[in-house]
Scaffold this motif. Structure first.
Motif, PDB file in Angstrom:
ATOM      1  N   GLN A  40      22.770 -22.680  15.199  1.00  0.00           N
ATOM      2  CA  GLN A  40      21.821 -22.728  16.247  1.00  0.00           C
ATOM      3  C   GLN A  40      20.754 -23.761  16.081  1.00  0.00           C
ATOM      4  N   LEU A  45      21.552 -27.134  15.638  1.00  0.00           N
ATOM      5  CA  LEU A  45      22.040 -27.900  17.037  1.00  0.00           C
ATOM      6  C   LEU A  45      20.724 -28.015  17.847  1.00  0.00           C
ATOM      7  N   ASP A  46      19.476 -27.650  17.295  1.00  0.00           N
ATOM      8  CA  ASP A  46      18.284 -27.650  18.175  1.00  0.00           C
ATOM      9  C   ASP A  46      18.058 -28.881  18.631  1.00  0.00           C
ATOM     10  N   LEU A  80      19.874 -30.371  21.067  1.00  0.00           N
ATOM     11  CA  LEU A  80      21.180 -30.992  21.348  1.00  0.00           C
ATOM     12  C   LEU A  80      21.619 -30.025  22.767  1.00  0.00           C
ATOM     13  N   ALA A  91      24.090 -28.198  23.651  1.00  0.00           N
ATOM     14  CA  ALA A  91      25.434 -27.758  22.987  1.00  0.00           C
ATOM     15  C   ALA A  91      25.302 -26.254  23.310  1.00  0.00           C
ATOM     16  N   ILE A 131      28.103 -22.933  21.741  1.00  0.00           N
ATOM     17  CA  ILE A 131      28.862 -22.442  20.653  1.00  0.00           C
ATOM     18  C   ILE A 131      29.749 -21.327  20.881  1.00  0.00           C
ATOM     19  N   VAL A 175      26.257 -31.403  11.798  1.00  0.00           N
ATOM     20  CA  VAL A 175      25.614 -31.664  13.001  1.00  0.00           C
ATOM     21  C   VAL A 175      24.974 -32.958  13.053  1.00  0.00           C
ATOM     22  N   ARG A 211      25.822 -35.744  16.109  1.00  0.00           N
ATOM     23  CA  ARG A 211      24.614 -36.649  16.797  1.00  0.00           C
ATOM     24  C   ARG A 211      24.984 -38.184  16.605  1.00  0.00           C
ATOM     25  N   LEU A 255      30.959 -26.513  20.400  1.00  0.00           N
ATOM     26  CA  LEU A 255      31.676 -26.350  19.236  1.00  0.00           C
ATOM     27  C   LEU A 255      32.388 -25.114  18.824  1.00  0.00           C
TER      28      LEU A 255
END
Length: 438
Positions: A56, A59-60, A62, A64, A66, A269, A273, A285
């Motif tokens: 997580q 992915l900050d 984005l 996104a 999970i 990640v 990106r 994801l």
């Protein structure tokens, strides 16, 4: 019943990675092995939470989502951890759908994948409001349209493309090559989008790719994402709305401590990106193994040693029905003696063993030619990295009841699936007393 405790500090990394660990998420394994009959699966709740929070954090920034691949470990208690951490679910059957919902994962955070969804399963998923379908064949797309039309529903779908990329993993867990059963070619996917107006109840607005599992290099991901990126941009230029790109899963883990070097999650990640720069929709994801494999161990006891003509056999009470991966994939799992004096195992001479189970198959073998401190009957062993595709692939072969599963959280444990009894194992069977003709 609540099985998951509050989030607490994890045990030290040194305790988790010690060559002969006694502590497992704060729990003494000797004590745990004495409390419960072996074999059984044990999972570290904090290790799972650490993996989730690490992904997580990477992915900050984005947009996104999970979605945990339920097939890796469908235990309700494990799925509860996923739900409490805000994750969705990637499912491949109605059984996994029901498990996810029961664990508290909202239907709109569930993605339905798999090549063999039946129309009945699609209908069940539509009825509860599953968020998205990953579609893998033209016949499946037609079936989804029928199921949605019957219910007067509009469903969102992504086409799973097969980019013909070799993931460099075991052939039996490769899913992105042209001769694999998964997905469709970009050429076929292009035809689907050209005819999208014919599907009144299916909104085809997403792409999906998944090239395999236990991938230990970035390059296969780069290649697959390049194909997806080029196709996404082509579709947008042609006037199609693409609101979701599902990049699948596949991140590898450490099965062999001295050799396996997993991809850094931050680098992974970053690759996403870069490939999807400018994409304004949702990136999905589907990690499974990555989140749970290293959180699990299979505890087993030595039944006896046996001196063969040319080999030493270490016969343990776990078997291929408890952990199929070594038999199915020739997979390596690190195996360690858990001794009362763990820091003094050097006092036992090293011995080379074939570590085998009691099932009547030569393939019931966990390791060949593995060196351990000399073992004796009653010794406790830990087979490491079994949190994914361990219990989930187990069976009752040789009429062996399913092993128990235990969740460990900061020094306490909860049985999350009790060991199956004989009566439970045969509960669906009956004598042939009621005869019918078709």
């Amino acid at each position: 019943m609540e099985l998951i405790g509050a989030q607490v500090a994890a045990p030290s990394q040194e305790a988790l990675e010690s060559p002969f660990p006694r502590l497992f998420d704060g729990m003494d394994l000797i004590a745990l092995g004495a409390a419960l009959p072996t074999p059984f699966h044990a999972y570290s709740a904090n290790t799972i939470r650490q993996r989730i929070s690490g992904l997580q954090a990477a992915l900050d920034g984005l947009n996104a989502a999970i979605c945990f691949a339920v097939k890796a470990n469908p235990s309700l208690a494990i799925l509860q951890i996923m739900a409490q951490s805000g994750l969705g679910a990637d499912i491949v059957s109605s059984g996994e759908l029901r498990r996810s919902l029961k664990a508290g994962i909202p239907a709109n955070r569930i993605v339905f994948s798999g090549v063999g969804k039946t129309e009945a399963e699609m209908g069940e998923a539509i009825d509860v409001g599953v968020g998205r379908f990953n579609v893998e064949s033209s016949e499946e797309l037609e079936a989804l349209q029928r199921a949605a039309r019957t219910r007067e529903a509009i469903v969102r779908a992504s086409v799973r493309i097969n980019p013909d990329v070799d993931a460099g993993t075991h052939d039996k867990i490769s899913t992105g090559k042209s001769d694999n059963k998964f997905g469709v070619s970009i050429t076929e996917a292009r035809r689907w989008f050209a005819a999208v107006s014919c599907k009144e109840n299916v909104r085809l607005d997403g792409l999906h790719v998944h090239i395999g599992s236990q991938i230990l290099e970035l390059e296969p991901f780069r290649q697959a994402l390049h194909h997806v990126s080029v196709f996404w941009r082509e579709l947008v230029l042609a006037g199609h709305s693409i609101n979701s790109i599902d990049v699948g899963g596949g991140l590898g883990v450490v099965y062999r401590g001295a050799r396996d070097k997993p991809v850094n999650v931050g680098d992974y990640v970053h690759t996403i990106r870069e490939a999807l720069t400018g994409f304004e929709g949702r990136i999905v994801l589907e990690p499974g193994r990555y989140l749970v494999a290293e959180a699990g161990i299979l505890l087993t006891r030595v039944i006896r040693t046996k001196q063969g003509a040319t080999r030493n056999f270490l016969i343990v009470d776990a078997a291929m029905n408890d952990l199929l991966r070594p038999s199915l994939y020739d997979a390596w799992h690190d195996i360690e003696l858990i001794d009362e004096e763990s820091d003094r195992n050097d006092l036992r001479p090293g011995t080379v063993y074939d570590i085998v189970g009691p099932v009547c198959e030569t393939s019931d073998t966990f390791a060949i030619g593995r060196q351990l401190p000399q073992c004796r009957a009653g010794d406790l062993l830990a087979i490491r990295c079994t949190g994914a595709y361990g219990a989930s692939m187990s069976s009752t072969y040789n009429s062996r009841p399913l092993a128990a599963e235990v969740l460990v959280d900061d020094g306490s444990y909860a049985v999350i699936r009790r060991r199956q009894s004989f009566d439970e194992m045969i509960a669906g069977e009956q004598a042939a007393t009621l005869w019918r003709t078709a």
